[in-house]
Design an enzyme around this catalytic site. Structure first.
Site, PDB file in Angstrom:
ATOM      1  N   LYS A  76     -19.043  39.128 -35.904  1.00 23.93           N
ATOM      2  CA  LYS A  76     -19.882  40.691 -37.767  1.00 23.93           C
ATOM      3  C   LYS A  76     -19.952  39.822 -38.849  1.00 23.93           C
ATOM      4  O   LYS A  76     -18.290  39.876 -39.087  1.00 23.93           O
ATOM      5  CB  LYS A  76     -19.555  42.007 -37.208  1.00 23.93           C
ATOM      6  CG  LYS A  76     -20.670  42.295 -38.074  1.00 23.93           C
ATOM      7  CD  LYS A  76     -20.049  44.403 -37.739  1.00 23.93           C
ATOM      8  CE  LYS A  76     -21.471  45.164 -38.335  1.00 23.93           C
ATOM      9  NZ  LYS A  76     -21.218  46.278 -37.478  1.00 23.93           N
ATOM     10  N   SER A 151     -25.964  48.561 -36.838  1.00 25.90           N
ATOM     11  CA  SER A 151     -25.618  47.940 -37.728  1.00 25.90           C
ATOM     12  C   SER A 151     -25.399  46.686 -37.569  1.00 25.90           C
ATOM     13  O   SER A 151     -25.501  45.449 -38.022  1.00 25.90           O
ATOM     14  CB  SER A 151     -24.442  48.023 -39.016  1.00 25.90           C
ATOM     15  OG  SER A 151     -23.150  48.348 -38.485  1.00 25.90           O
ATOM     16  N   SER A 175     -23.213  51.474 -34.115  1.00 32.10           N
ATOM     17  CA  SER A 175     -23.968  50.030 -34.248  1.00 32.10           C
ATOM     18  C   SER A 175     -23.187  48.750 -33.461  1.00 32.10           C
ATOM     19  O   SER A 175     -24.193  47.836 -33.735  1.00 32.10           O
ATOM     20  CB  SER A 175     -22.613  49.872 -35.903  1.00 32.10           C
ATOM     21  OG  SER A 175     -23.538  50.692 -37.405  1.00 32.10           O
TER      22      SER A 175
END
Lengths: 486, 478
Positions: A76, A151, A175
């Site tokens: 990420k 997210s 997330s």
């Protein structure tokens, strides 16, 4: 090969059936083919990844390989990485190159994993649909008209579309788990403090926790063995003996007490989601697990509490993005305050600004007690709900998300609707507890449904064990989306 | 109308530690800009603070020295504001629960012992520096100081007047250097005071509206600033006006204070507990460990020196410096009360003068405590005239050997042989008929002049007591 789990790839590498360079090339080609459509990656650097793969192959030929040596892993874009730029999904850091590696990245480097690229995400991890990214929305591989969740939407979509065998994510209010559910993969948010936050760009410090995303629970255990561990640079990192997260994969679910919070099986949850979750729970019952209804009475307060605490911390954490030392700086400005104003107005997107304003408001003189302090009190009540529940059960199960993937744009104009999507994932981080999402079927549209498994503090191995038994008996986690044909 | 000046002092003490408050970067002054700032100090994305144990121990040390309450659990909080030399956009400080609560501090102001209450002492990090010189159109930012550990020490508004405030600050300065938590270097900003000043009519219970004067980095400026500010407030009040609470800056060049910002522009710092740091937990064992390593405090040492025979004024001067105190304690070891007085007089007299002349501290003294004791002994046993102490010290400085060697080499042994002294006195009387006549005419001054002549002729070696005795006898008998 693309549909293999990390464990299978690890075995193939060990058996010299494939080299890391070949494997990395395979995934890089897959990314090249699909990223234009799915937008799961922000940054890919083929040369750099292949160079790491060559080093991994050399390491293996010297007999120094571990389980993850040569395995490509996507990260990420919230984790600072030397070499690859680190954007956090924001214009503010669109060209930021970190001079240091996050602790998690150091761990994967030490294990010899190959950094496959940096995945797309909601700006500063603020979002549940990946629509707030400065680099454009990620599309759900099961239906490109729909969101992948957020997210960590880029990581979830990358694993689901077989652009990466595994990825890292971070979870502040869901997330990792919510995008895992919406993309039909497995994702674990560990107990707060188990994975170091050093080098993980902070959204809400008391909630943020890094974790792995992959196809199977067994893969998550393997990845956790690399990611977890004490780090003196993070004061909230927990100093505990190293553990093998795969130690309970052979867990016998017979006799396991599974709590079913009545608040998680209530009105407002998509009936198809409830059906799939109930079917999964019935499988556990069929294996001898005991289920009991429990209550987490303060569940309804979790979202409001979260939207006081998380923005409060974020408003302060994001103050460092001021245009002075790095990152975006406005071109023309009259004076210092004008520089700040323009820099931050230009550098941050709407959702980030909204949360900075909420956070600034709730910390302001005269409002602090009514909002921030009150929220901290309720946060403790929510944690107490769980403490009491875990005296009666070993694990808690329910839906990860109240719905399957929604259409792009469907909720982006209605923040409250968007926030309510996280109603079942927000309580665990508020309590600091671990949470896991695994695929448990599909709705009529063919969209994946996620089963959430929560456990007590440090119960990751047991949660992964239960999930692994289920995945031994089902193949939901191995299904690949038709929209991204293999 | 009589006015009372009320002062409270906040002191930012830079703590003597190897590394910074929340990072591993070196805590050193004077390096090239931005060379002592690591990723944490410049607040790169993803970096996190870790509290410095040494700084915490220093805070405990201070708390013990002032008899404050060491909080078993204190909390680091974020003070949020934007400024280019504040990299994170917030300063990590302590707000609701400081590490030290309360305490009392005793000091001498104009030879009278005072005692004031401390409100608190809390740990925080310093900001960087904005540099305006040597730049045009832009401001330079030096983050070397960013993250330097500070202990902010806050008094109750119990000081009365500028002189008392300065006496407090001086004594506090002695203490923090004494207990080893601060280098005390005011030019480098290691010890900076803010003064909260208000005035009220004598006898009033209620405090007046205060103004805070920022960044007083010398005792002289502090005194001038408080005096100016109090006079300004009195003038406003006597003119029928009222004081507006504000922060003011002292301009040393013009000797005046100027408004920096008013209460209306006071920022809302949005303090909240720093979620990156756990509460600071200090156990009884931690406190006991620090207590075991505490030196005796100045007031205790002072009492001991006085008891040993050091005159109080000299004891005050000596105990303003821990090294000087150590030196003194070593030099008066096993000495009689009389010898102790000789030693302490040598230390505050010729030895201190010599140290000041070279601008060096006692630990660089070229005369050891043992040698100083021998010097005092030679004065006591009559081997050396006290008038030659300075010459011996200078010779020791020049590397001419130990005290006895210097006395021998330079032939400074005191002349106590009465025959030799009588001979010199006779010579002097013969050569100074006028002074002799003056003395006999009742001018006592003339006697001193004659003593001086005898000492000069003996090159300072004549025993002064004997010179007096012989001279007096000869002048009156003849």
């Amino acid at each position: 090969m693309l549909n293999s789990t990390v464990i299978e790839l690890s075995d193939a590498l060990a058996a010299k059936k494939v080299s890391s360079v070949e494997l990395t090339r395979l995934y890089l080609d897959r990314i090249k083919g699909l990223n234009g459509q799915l937008n799961a990656f922000i940054t890919v650097d083929e040369e750099r990844s292949l160079a790491q793969a060559r080093i991994a192959d050399e390491r293996r030929s010297r007999g120094e390989a571990g389980a993850l040596t040569g395995v490509p892993v996507a990260h990420k874009d919230i984790y600072c990485t030397r070499g690859f730029r680190t954007t956090c999904g924001s214009k503010m850091l669109a060209n930021f190159r970190s001079p240091y590696d996050a602790h998690v990245i150091e761990r994967f480097n030490a294990a010899g994993a190959v950094l496959l690229g940096k995945t797309n995400m909601d700006e500063f991890a603020m979002g549940s649909s990946n629509e707030t990214s400065h680099f454009g929305p990620v599309r759900n591989p099961w239906d490109p008209g729909r969101v992948p969740g957020g997210s960590s939407g880029g990581s979830a979509a990358a694993v689901a579309a077989r652009m990466a065998p595994a990825a890292t994510g971070t979870d502040t209010g869901g997330s990792i788990r919510q995008p895992a559910a919406l993309c039909g993969i497995s994702g674990l948010k560990p107990t707060y403090g188990v994975v170091s936050r050093y080098g993980m760009i902070a959204f809400a410090s008391s909630l943020d926790q890094g974790g792995p995303m992959a196809k199977s629970a067994a893969d998550l255990a393997l990845l956790m063995n690399a990611m977890a561990g004490f780090d003196a640079r993070d004061s909230t990192s927990l100093e505990r003996p190293a553990e093998d997260y795969g130690r309970e994969l052979k867990l016998d679910v017979a006799g396991l007490r599974i709590g079913l919070p009545k608040e998680y099986f209530a009105e407002g949850v998509d009936p198809e989601v409830l059906s799939r979750v109930r079917e999964a729970i019935r499988w556990f019952e069929s294996q001898g697990a005991e289920t009991l209804e429990i209550t987490l009475p303060n569940t309804g307060l979790a979202v409001p509490v979260y939207y006081v605490i998380a923005p409060a911390e974020a408003s302060s954490n994001l103050s460092r993005f001021d245009g002075v030392r790095y990152g975006h700086r406005a071109k023309d400005y009259a004076d210092l305050n004008d520089m700040y104003r323009r820099t931050r107005a230009e550098g941050f997107g709407t959702e980030v600004k909204r949360r900075i304003m909420i956070g600034t408001y709730v910390l302001s003189h005269g409002y602090y007690d009514a909002y921030y302090l009150q929220a901290q009190k309720v946060r403790r009540m929510i944690a107490k709900d769980f403490t009491e529940a875990f005296t009666r059960c070993d694990l808690i199960m329910g839906p990860t998300s109240p719905s399957t993937a929604f259409a792009l744009g469907a909720k982006s104009d209605d923040p409250v609707q968007m926030y309510l999507n996280d109603i079942f994932t927000i309580p665990a981080p508020l309590a600091g507890l671990p949470g896991l999402s695994i695929p448990c079927g599909f709705d009529a549209r063919g969209l994946p449904v996620g089963l959430q498994i929560m456990g007590n503090y440090f119960a990751e191995a047991r949660m992964l064990g239960a999930a692994h038994r289920y995945q031994q008996a089902t193949d939901w986690h191995l299904r690949a989306p038709n929209e991204a044909p293999l | 109308m009589a006015w009372e000046i009320v002062v409270g002092i906040e002191t930012h003490t830079q703590l003597l530690t190897r590394s910074k408050m929340f990072s591993g970067a070196p805590n050193a002054f004077g390096a090239a800009p931005n060379t002592q700032a690591c990723a944490v100090d410049i607040a790169l994305p993803g970096t996190l603070p870790v509290a410095n144990r040494a700084a915490i121990e220093h805070a405990i040390r201070f708390g013990l020295a002032v008899n404050g309450r060491i909080s078993p659990r204190s909390v680091f909080a974020r003070k949020n504001y934007f400024y280019p030399d504040l990299p994170k956009g917030y300063q990590i400080s302590q707000y609701e629960i400081p590490v030290v609560q309360g305490g009392t501090f005793r000091f001498f102001a104009d030879k009278i012992e005072k005692s004031i209450r401390l409100t608190r002492a809390h740990l925080e990090e310093d900001a960087g520096k904005s540099l305006h010189e040597n730049f045009s159109d832009v401001t330079g930012i030096d983050l070397n100081r960013a993250g330097t550990p500070l202990l902010e020490i806050v008094t109750e508004p119990e000081l009365r007047g500028a002189k008392e405030a300065v006496a407090y600050a001086r004594a506090l300065h002695v203490l923090v250097v004494w207990i080893g938590i601060c280098d005390g270097n005011m030019q480098e900003g290691s010890f900076r005071c803010d003064a909260n000043v208000s005035v009220r009519k004598t006898g009033d219970e209620k405090l007046g509206t205060r103004c805070e004067i920022k960044n007083l980095n010398s005792f002289r400026f502090m005194e001038q600033a408080i005096e100016y500010e109090a006079a300004r407030q009195i003038e406003v009040l006597e003119g029928g006006g009222s004081i507006v609470q504000q922060t003011r800056l002292y301009d040393a060049d013009r000797n005046e204070t100027r408004s920096m910002r008013s209460k209306e522009d006071v920022q809302d710092y949005r303090y909240f507990p720093d979620p990156d740091l756990l509460p600071l937990v200090i156990s009884e064992q931690d406190i006991e460990r620090v207590r075991a390593s505490m030196p005796e405090l100045p007031e205790t040492k002072r009492a001991k020196l006085i008891e040993a025979g050091v005159p109080p004024a000299q004891a005050n001067q000596i105990t303003s410096d821990i090294e000087l105190t150590r030196y003194t304690v070593s030099a008066i070891r096993d000495a009689s009360r009389i010898a102790t007085q000789t030693v302490s007089s040598l230390i505050v007299g010729p030895l201190s003068a010599r140290l000041n002349q070279d601008n060096i501290s006692i630990d660089k003294s070229k005369m050891s405590a043992d040698q100083l004791r021998i010097l005092a002994q030679r004065m006591e046993d009559g081997t050396l005239s006290g008038k030659l102490a300075k010459e011996i010290i200078d010779a020791a400085w020049a590397g001419e050997g130990n005290v006895d060697e210097i006395i021998e080499k330079r032939g400074l042994r005191q002349i106590s042989d009465s025959g030799a002294i009588e001979k010199i006195v006779d010579e002097v009387l013969a050569a100074n008929a006028k002074q002799v006549a003056d003395y006999r005419a009742g001018k006592e001054k003339a006697f001193n002049s004659l003593v001086g002549q005898v000492m000069k002729r003996s090159q300072g070696k004549a025993n002064p007591a004997q010179v007096n005795e012989v001279l007096r006898r000869k002048l009156t008998s003849a």
